[in-house]
Design a protein around this motif. Structure first.
Motif, mmCIF file in Angstrom:
data_model
loop_
_atom_site.group_PDB
_atom_site.id
_atom_site.type_symbol
_atom_site.label_atom_id
_atom_site.label_comp_id
_atom_site.label_asym_id
_atom_site.label_seq_id
_atom_site.Cartn_x
_atom_site.Cartn_y
_atom_site.Cartn_z
ATOM 1 N N GLN A 154 0.829 -1.208 0.000
ATOM 2 C CA GLN A 154 0.000 0.000 0.000
ATOM 3 C C GLN A 154 0.865 1.261 0.000
ATOM 4 O O GLN A 154 0.571 2.224 -0.714
ATOM 5 C CB GLN A 154 -0.916 0.001 1.236
ATOM 6 C CG GLN A 154 -2.085 -0.954 1.149
ATOM 7 C CD GLN A 154 -3.056 -0.599 0.048
ATOM 8 O OE1 GLN A 154 -3.340 0.569 -0.203
ATOM 9 N NE2 GLN A 154 -3.563 -1.612 -0.657
ATOM 10 N N ASN A 181 -5.600 2.485 -7.080
ATOM 11 C CA ASN A 181 -5.613 1.135 -6.499
ATOM 12 C C ASN A 181 -6.963 0.770 -5.897
ATOM 13 O O ASN A 181 -7.336 -0.403 -5.859
ATOM 14 C CB ASN A 181 -4.503 0.983 -5.454
ATOM 15 C CG ASN A 181 -4.500 2.081 -4.408
ATOM 16 O OD1 ASN A 181 -4.455 3.256 -4.755
ATOM 17 N ND2 ASN A 181 -4.528 1.707 -3.144
ATOM 18 N N GLN A 182 -7.742 1.765 -5.435
ATOM 19 C CA GLN A 182 -9.071 1.442 -4.922
ATOM 20 C C GLN A 182 -9.999 0.960 -6.042
ATOM 21 O O GLN A 182 -10.870 0.116 -5.828
ATOM 22 C CB GLN A 182 -9.690 2.669 -4.232
ATOM 23 C CG GLN A 182 -9.105 3.002 -2.866
ATOM 24 C CD GLN A 182 -7.819 3.796 -2.969
ATOM 25 O OE1 GLN A 182 -7.537 4.371 -4.017
ATOM 26 N NE2 GLN A 182 -7.038 3.822 -1.904
ATOM 27 N N ASP A 183 -9.791 1.477 -7.249
ATOM 28 C CA ASP A 183 -10.619 1.075 -8.385
ATOM 29 C C ASP A 183 -10.365 -0.369 -8.791
ATOM 30 O O ASP A 183 -11.284 -1.061 -9.262
ATOM 31 C CB ASP A 183 -10.337 1.981 -9.598
ATOM 32 C CG ASP A 183 -10.729 3.432 -9.348
ATOM 33 O OD1 ASP A 183 -11.735 3.648 -8.658
ATOM 34 O OD2 ASP A 183 -10.032 4.328 -9.837
ATOM 35 N N ILE A 184 -9.131 -0.809 -8.624
ATOM 36 C CA ILE A 184 -8.747 -2.148 -9.081
ATOM 37 C C ILE A 184 -9.639 -3.223 -8.461
ATOM 38 O O ILE A 184 -9.979 -4.225 -9.096
ATOM 39 C CB ILE A 184 -7.273 -2.443 -8.747
ATOM 40 C CG1 ILE A 184 -6.349 -1.404 -9.406
ATOM 41 C CG2 ILE A 184 -6.885 -3.846 -9.176
ATOM 42 C CD1 ILE A 184 -6.329 -1.441 -10.907
ATOM 43 N N GLU A 185 -10.028 -3.008 -7.211
ATOM 44 C CA GLU A 185 -10.864 -3.985 -6.505
ATOM 45 C C GLU A 185 -12.206 -4.214 -7.227
ATOM 46 O O GLU A 185 -12.840 -5.244 -7.045
ATOM 47 C CB GLU A 185 -11.140 -3.503 -5.076
ATOM 48 C CG GLU A 185 -9.898 -3.260 -4.226
ATOM 49 C CD GLU A 185 -9.183 -4.547 -3.869
ATOM 50 O OE1 GLU A 185 -9.853 -5.593 -3.806
ATOM 51 O OE2 GLU A 185 -7.957 -4.515 -3.676
ATOM 52 N N LYS A 186 -12.603 -3.244 -8.037
ATOM 53 C CA LYS A 186 -13.904 -3.317 -8.709
ATOM 54 C C LYS A 186 -13.770 -3.723 -10.180
ATOM 55 O O LYS A 186 -14.681 -3.488 -10.974
ATOM 56 C CB LYS A 186 -14.610 -1.956 -8.606
ATOM 57 C CG LYS A 186 -14.759 -1.452 -7.176
ATOM 58 C CD LYS A 186 -15.197 -0.001 -7.157
ATOM 59 C CE LYS A 186 -15.185 0.556 -5.742
ATOM 60 N NZ LYS A 186 -15.492 2.014 -5.715
ATOM 61 N N PRO A 240 -13.060 -7.020 -11.862
ATOM 62 C CA PRO A 240 -12.812 -8.464 -11.882
ATOM 63 C C PRO A 240 -12.325 -8.989 -13.230
ATOM 64 O O PRO A 240 -11.528 -9.918 -13.286
ATOM 65 C CB PRO A 240 -14.185 -9.062 -11.517
ATOM 66 C CG PRO A 240 -15.180 -7.999 -11.871
ATOM 67 C CD PRO A 240 -14.490 -6.706 -11.586
ATOM 68 N N ARG A 269 -8.565 -8.518 -13.647
ATOM 69 C CA ARG A 269 -7.804 -9.522 -12.909
ATOM 70 C C ARG A 269 -7.848 -10.880 -13.610
ATOM 71 O O ARG A 269 -6.864 -11.617 -13.617
ATOM 72 C CB ARG A 269 -8.330 -9.622 -11.477
ATOM 73 C CG ARG A 269 -7.964 -8.394 -10.652
ATOM 74 C CD ARG A 269 -8.412 -8.474 -9.229
ATOM 75 N NE ARG A 269 -7.639 -7.546 -8.390
ATOM 76 C CZ ARG A 269 -7.887 -7.304 -7.118
ATOM 77 N NH1 ARG A 269 -8.889 -7.940 -6.501
ATOM 78 N NH2 ARG A 269 -7.127 -6.456 -6.443
ATOM 79 N N ALA A 288 0.046 -6.077 -7.806
ATOM 80 C CA ALA A 288 -0.335 -4.672 -7.665
ATOM 81 C C ALA A 288 0.239 -3.834 -8.807
ATOM 82 O O ALA A 288 -0.447 -2.963 -9.372
ATOM 83 C CB ALA A 288 0.154 -4.135 -6.318
ATOM 84 N N GLU A 324 -1.506 -4.917 -12.288
ATOM 85 C CA GLU A 324 -2.893 -4.450 -12.354
ATOM 86 C C GLU A 324 -2.976 -2.949 -12.601
ATOM 87 O O GLU A 324 -3.754 -2.485 -13.436
ATOM 88 C CB GLU A 324 -3.628 -4.818 -11.064
ATOM 89 C CG GLU A 324 -3.888 -6.314 -10.917
ATOM 90 C CD GLU A 324 -4.364 -6.694 -9.526
ATOM 91 O OE1 GLU A 324 -4.734 -7.869 -9.343
ATOM 92 O OE2 GLU A 324 -4.358 -5.828 -8.623
#
Length: 360
Positions: free
Chosen positions: A16, A211-216, A218, A221, A310, A313
């Motif tokens: 992070q 990086n917060q956007d990456i979680e959304k 799929p 990934r 990280a 992505e």
């Protein structure tokens, strides 16, 4: 050393805290690509990616900008890493390596690496060092050495060894992953379109994906995992050695035997993967959870996996978000090649050259 790497160098907290460096370097490379796009200049995507990842690695490990000397040194090291040494397989014939000059070449590159690492360590021990050096990998390792917080006496030689492992494993692998992912996206325009729709729907008019956007994302990934499956950055990871005699599939393996795990073959095994040679990111979606062993597994898995993912992505998300990509004039999808260079890492033999158009 693995515990130190896991807890201090590649922990989720460290990943992070590294995002500002990732974002800064990705922003710079996007600006360069934008300039090339405005003049319709062909982008050497392979070289651009290599430059990006080496700059990130230099800042993470050394706490400073630039790395021309490192780039030259790494190229020399990669050649010797991939070379064949008789001693590795027939120790009693090590004299052949001396006659062929391989032993001397190895000794020469070792001393170059050792001197390079020694200089870096001495710079970090200088009271007048830049503040950025205090939180980089070398600074972290020196603090552990000084306060005695490791479970064994950490020496400068230990630190040098870790640095070499990180430099060798942390730049080429990420670079290759990005290049192969983009190569597949150019080969599969419908996958590229689906990926861009996902990212641009989320990004809207933002300057960058963070990086917060990456979680959304799929599908992003899934695309990256599928590229890792087909073209693992290290098709034959670091070899292992059996500790005791064992039996595998009816074969007796003596203790002390050098063992190679063929990640390339595992990723393309038709018994484990449906349509094993096809690029199908969807296999990683909809509740499916195929086992991906690109980074090893168990206690000997790569501790830097989180950092690598990280980086890949964030880079891929922004490059397909900001730009549309096309093949150079006169080149068609069927002309895209997937040939590899010989060596320990799975480099694309021919550079990937593309034309970018700014869309965001």
């Amino acid at each position: 050393m693995r515990k130190i790497s896991t807890l201090h160098l590649f922990s989720p907290k460290q990943v992070q805290s590294s995002y500002p460096i990732f974002r800064d370097e990705v922003r710079k490379i996007m600006e360069k690509i934008s300039r090339d796009a405005s003049s319709s200049t062909v982008v050497n995507f392979s070289e651009t990616t290599m430059s990006l990842l080496r700059n990130i690695m230099v800042r993470l490990v050394f706490g400073v900008h630039g790395g021309d000397r490192l780039n030259v040194l790494l190229r020399e090291v990669l050649v010797i890493y991939a070379a064949f040494f008789v001693e590795d397989y027939l120790p009693s014939l090590r004299w052949i390596d001396r006659l062929s000059g391989m032993a001397a070449a190895l000794d020469k590159i070792f001393h170059k690496l050792d001197s390079f690492c020694q200089e870096l360590i001495e710079e970090h021990m200088n009271p007048n060092r830049p503040k950025s050096m205090e939180s980089d990998f070398i600074g972290s390792l020196l603090r552990i050495k000084e306060n005695g917080s490791s479970s064994f006496p950490l020496t400068l030689n230990h630190i040098k060894a870790v640095l070499v492992d990180i430099l060798m494993g942390g730049s080429d692998t990420v670079e290759n992953a990005i290049v192969w992912t983009m190569t597949w996206l150019m080969k599969k325009p419908l996958v590229m379109k689906k990926l861009q729709e996902e990212i641009r729907r989320l990004g809207g008019k933002k300057d960058m994906i963070d990086n917060q956007d990456i979680e959304k994302l799929p599908y992003l990934r899934a695309v990256i995992k599928e590229a890792f499956r087909l073209y693992p950055p290290a098709p034959l990871p670091v070899p292992r050695e059996t500790t005791t005699k064992c039996t595998v599939n009816g074969y007796e393996i003596e203790g002390g035997t050098m063992v190679y795990i063929n990640v390339w073959a595992i990723g393309r095994d038709p018994a484990a993967w449906e349509n094993a040679d096809e690029f199908l990111p969807e296999r990683f979606l909809e509740g499916q959870n195929p086992e991906l062993v690109t980074f090893g597994f168990g206690r000997r898995g790569c501790p830097g996996m989180g950092m690598t993912m990280a980086e890949v992505e964030l880079v891929m998300a922004n490059l397909v978000y900001k730009f549309n990509w096309e093949l150079p004039v006169g080149m068609k999808e069927e002309d895209i090649d997937f040939e590899c260079k010989p060596g320990a890492a799975l480099h694309k033999k021919n550079d990937l050259c593309l034309v970018a158009t700014v869309v965001i």
